[in-house]
Design a protein around this motif. Structure first.
Motif, PDB file in Angstrom:
ATOM      1  N   UNK A 117      48.596  33.824  35.162  1.00 35.16           N
ATOM      2  CA  UNK A 117      47.214  33.435  34.878  1.00 35.16           C
ATOM      3  C   UNK A 117      46.781  33.990  33.522  1.00 35.16           C
ATOM      4  N   UNK A 118      45.724  33.431  32.943  1.00 36.51           N
ATOM      5  CA  UNK A 118      45.242  33.945  31.651  1.00 36.51           C
ATOM      6  C   UNK A 118      44.772  35.400  31.759  1.00 36.51           C
ATOM      7  N   UNK A 119      44.730  36.073  30.619  1.00 43.93           N
ATOM      8  CA  UNK A 119      44.229  37.452  30.565  1.00 43.93           C
ATOM      9  C   UNK A 119      42.846  37.498  31.200  1.00 43.93           C
ATOM     10  N   UNK A 132      44.455  38.230  35.762  1.00 42.06           N
ATOM     11  CA  UNK A 132      45.683  38.784  36.342  1.00 42.06           C
ATOM     12  C   UNK A 132      45.360  39.999  37.197  1.00 42.06           C
ATOM     13  N   UNK A 133      46.132  40.161  38.266  1.00 42.89           N
ATOM     14  CA  UNK A 133      45.972  41.360  39.093  1.00 42.89           C
ATOM     15  C   UNK A 133      46.750  42.516  38.449  1.00 42.89           C
ATOM     16  N   UNK A 134      46.545  43.739  38.917  1.00 53.69           N
ATOM     17  CA  UNK A 134      47.205  44.896  38.300  1.00 53.69           C
ATOM     18  C   UNK A 134      48.740  44.802  38.309  1.00 53.69           C
ATOM     19  N   UNK A 135      49.301  44.235  39.373  1.00 57.39           N
ATOM     20  CA  UNK A 135      50.759  44.097  39.433  1.00 57.39           C
ATOM     21  C   UNK A 135      51.253  43.145  38.342  1.00 57.39           C
ATOM     22  N   UNK A 182      53.893  42.377  33.158  1.00 60.24           N
ATOM     23  CA  UNK A 182      53.832  41.836  31.808  1.00 60.24           C
ATOM     24  C   UNK A 182      54.081  42.945  30.777  1.00 60.24           C
ATOM     25  N   UNK A 183      53.474  44.103  30.997  1.00 59.63           N
ATOM     26  CA  UNK A 183      53.678  45.229  30.074  1.00 59.63           C
ATOM     27  C   UNK A 183      55.142  45.649  30.060  1.00 59.63           C
ATOM     28  N   UNK A 184      55.753  45.686  31.255  1.00 60.67           N
ATOM     29  CA  UNK A 184      57.183  46.017  31.359  1.00 60.67           C
ATOM     30  C   UNK A 184      58.004  45.013  30.558  1.00 60.67           C
TER      31      UNK A 184
END
Length: 193
Positions: A74-76, A79-82, A87-89
């Motif tokens: 989903x767009x910024x 998004x849920x925390x997971x 995404x950061x990973x």
């Protein structure tokens, strides 16, 4: 460092997604790669080729993976925390200082192609176990291949090479618990035994 017994190393291996920024000595990476080359291979062709990627090229590889992951989310703001964590990973490969890309010779004949891929996958498994034995973390990744055209450009790969898998490599900054394993009754069929 005391080497782990083989079965202990097999059980200790985890998919690591958070790494310390500490550099991994080239000699240690070479030792792990040498162990990977002791893997069995179809017709003993030893089909594997490994790219050891660090610095700006590793960051470019990570950003390429991040783009394909973000494309499927989903767009910024939605998004849920997971999802944000994943995404950061993807965008950083968990902060690992090294990425290793396993390559196989491209082949048009399906049986030979399968043999090549299986041989490289076996070597990649040896690589992951050797890294575990040396106190390093890895994570077998095929997700970056969802953006293979860009990844091939980033790595300047010739057409005669096929990407099999990617792993970040570094000192783990986490110690995940083992995922439960299916019982042998679920995954083994005995025939004529």
């Amino acid at each position: 460092m005391v080497a782990l017994e083989l079965y202990a190393a097999m059980k200790a291996r985890r998919s690591i997604r958070k790494f310390k920024p500490d550099p991994v000595p080239r000699e240690l990476i070479a030792r792990i790669l040498e162990m990977a080359t002791w893997s069995p291979s179809g017709l003993n062709w030893q089909q594997w080729h490994f790219l050891v990627v660090t610095g700006p090229k590793k960051d470019e590889l990570a950003r390429s993976y991040g783009r394909i992951v973000e494309f499927g989310m989903p767009p910024a703001g939605q998004r849920n925390p997971q999802q944000e964590g994943f995404l950061q990973w993807a965008k950083t490969l968990g902060g690992a200082p090294v990425a290793i890309v396993a390559l196989s010779p491209a082949h048009g004949q399906p049986g030979t192609r399968k043999m090549n891929l299986e041989s490289v996958a076996s070597a990649f498994s040896h690589l992951l176990l050797a890294a575990t034995n040396e106190g390093l973390g890895t994570c077998w990744m095929t997700g970056p291949l969802d953006n293979e055209p860009e990844l091939r450009k980033v790595l300047a790969l010739p057409d005669d090479k096929e990407i099999v898998a990617v792993t970040p490599l570094g000192y783990p900054a986490e110690s995940p618990a083992a995922a439960p394993r299916k019982s042998l009754d679920e995954v083994v069929t005995w025939i004529g035994f």
